[in-house]
Design a protein around this motif. Structure first.
Motif, short mmCIF file in Angstrom:
data_model
loop_
_atom_site.label_atom_id
_atom_site.label_comp_id
_atom_site.label_asym_id
_atom_site.label_seq_id
_atom_site.Cartn_x
_atom_site.Cartn_y
_atom_site.Cartn_z
N GLN A 32 0.85 -1.19 0.00
CA GLN A 32 0.00 0.00 0.00
C GLN A 32 0.88 1.23 0.00
O GLN A 32 1.98 1.23 0.58
CB GLN A 32 -0.92 -0.01 1.22
CG GLN A 32 -2.00 1.04 1.14
CD GLN A 32 -3.04 0.86 2.23
OE1 GLN A 32 -2.82 0.15 3.20
NE2 GLN A 32 -4.18 1.52 2.07
N ALA A 33 0.39 2.29 -0.62
CA ALA A 33 1.15 3.54 -0.72
C ALA A 33 0.19 4.71 -0.72
O ALA A 33 -0.98 4.54 -0.34
CB ALA A 33 2.00 3.51 -1.99
N HIS A 34 0.65 5.89 -1.14
CA HIS A 34 -0.23 7.06 -1.12
C HIS A 34 -0.44 7.70 -2.49
O HIS A 34 -1.23 8.63 -2.61
CB HIS A 34 0.28 8.10 -0.10
CG HIS A 34 1.66 8.60 -0.41
ND1 HIS A 34 2.78 7.97 0.06
CD2 HIS A 34 2.08 9.64 -1.14
CE1 HIS A 34 3.85 8.62 -0.37
NE2 HIS A 34 3.45 9.64 -1.10
N ASP A 35 0.28 7.22 -3.51
CA ASP A 35 0.05 7.67 -4.88
C ASP A 35 0.71 6.66 -5.82
O ASP A 35 1.28 5.67 -5.36
CB ASP A 35 0.56 9.10 -5.12
CG ASP A 35 2.07 9.26 -4.92
OD1 ASP A 35 2.81 8.25 -4.89
OD2 ASP A 35 2.51 10.42 -4.79
N MET A 36 0.63 6.89 -7.12
CA MET A 36 1.13 5.89 -8.07
C MET A 36 2.64 5.72 -8.00
O MET A 36 3.14 4.59 -8.06
CB MET A 36 0.69 6.26 -9.49
CG MET A 36 0.95 5.14 -10.49
SD MET A 36 0.18 3.55 -10.06
CE MET A 36 -1.54 3.92 -10.42
N GLN A 37 3.38 6.80 -7.88
CA GLN A 37 4.84 6.66 -7.79
C GLN A 37 5.25 5.89 -6.53
O GLN A 37 6.10 5.00 -6.61
CB GLN A 37 5.53 8.03 -7.82
CG GLN A 37 5.58 8.62 -9.20
CD GLN A 37 6.59 9.75 -9.31
OE1 GLN A 37 6.97 10.37 -8.32
NE2 GLN A 37 7.02 10.02 -10.52
N SER A 38 4.64 6.21 -5.42
CA SER A 38 5.00 5.49 -4.19
C SER A 38 4.54 4.04 -4.25
O SER A 38 5.12 3.17 -3.61
CB SER A 38 4.47 6.20 -2.94
OG SER A 38 3.07 6.26 -2.94
N LEU A 39 3.52 3.76 -5.07
CA LEU A 39 3.06 2.38 -5.23
C LEU A 39 4.08 1.56 -6.02
O LEU A 39 4.40 0.43 -5.67
CB LEU A 39 1.70 2.35 -5.90
CG LEU A 39 0.93 1.04 -5.83
CD1 LEU A 39 0.71 0.58 -4.39
CD2 LEU A 39 -0.41 1.18 -6.54
#
Length: 141
Positions: free
Chosen positions: A55-62
């Motif tokens: 889990q992350a907070h946006d597409m790049q962090s995903l």
């Protein structure tokens, strides 16, 4: 004797693409593993099927979290995935779910590639079009 500086490449760029974003995620993961050891020499051991959920907070962090989790599992369990299947990318919860299959790395049977030390955000790009998605990620080696 005089000190000198020598050029040293400390990172490489992974580039993957597919008809869907899920395929681009899969390709990026396989590109990373292939850099560590050629996947042509890796078999699929059905007993080593591994599920991944990050889990992350946006597409790049995903993208970062997904590759980082794969790298962590490789570092702790030596699992090299020959196949990766991303089943879902949920944009509301920024979660990716995937299954990887492969075998444990062994210096006796696998060619030693280059160690990937870390995933980076440097120059990360994610492009989504109607029929093609691409990911560019730089990893530290």
């Amino acid at each position: 004797a005089y000190p000198s500086d020598l050029d040293h490449t400390a990172d490489i760029q992974l580039h993957s693409w597919g008809g869907t974003l899920e395929e681009a995620f899969e390709g990026c993961a396989l590109a990373m593993f292939n850099y560590m050891t050629p996947l042509s020499g890796v078999s699929v051991d059905e007993t080593l099927t591994r599920s991944y959920t990050v889990q992350a907070h946006d597409m790049q962090s995903l993208v970062f979290a997904f590759l980082d989790e794969l790298l962590f599992v490789f570092s702790t369990e030596l699992l090299v995935c020959r196949e990766i299947k991303v089943s879902t990318i949920d944009r509301s919860s920024w979660t990716v779910t995937a299954v990887g299959q492969g075998e444990c790395f062994s210096p006796a049977t696998h060619e030693q590639g280059t160690e990937v030390k870390a995933i980076t955000y440097s120059a990360m790009q994610i492009h989504e079009r109607n029929d093609r998605s691409e990911i560019f990620v730089i990893v530290d080696i």
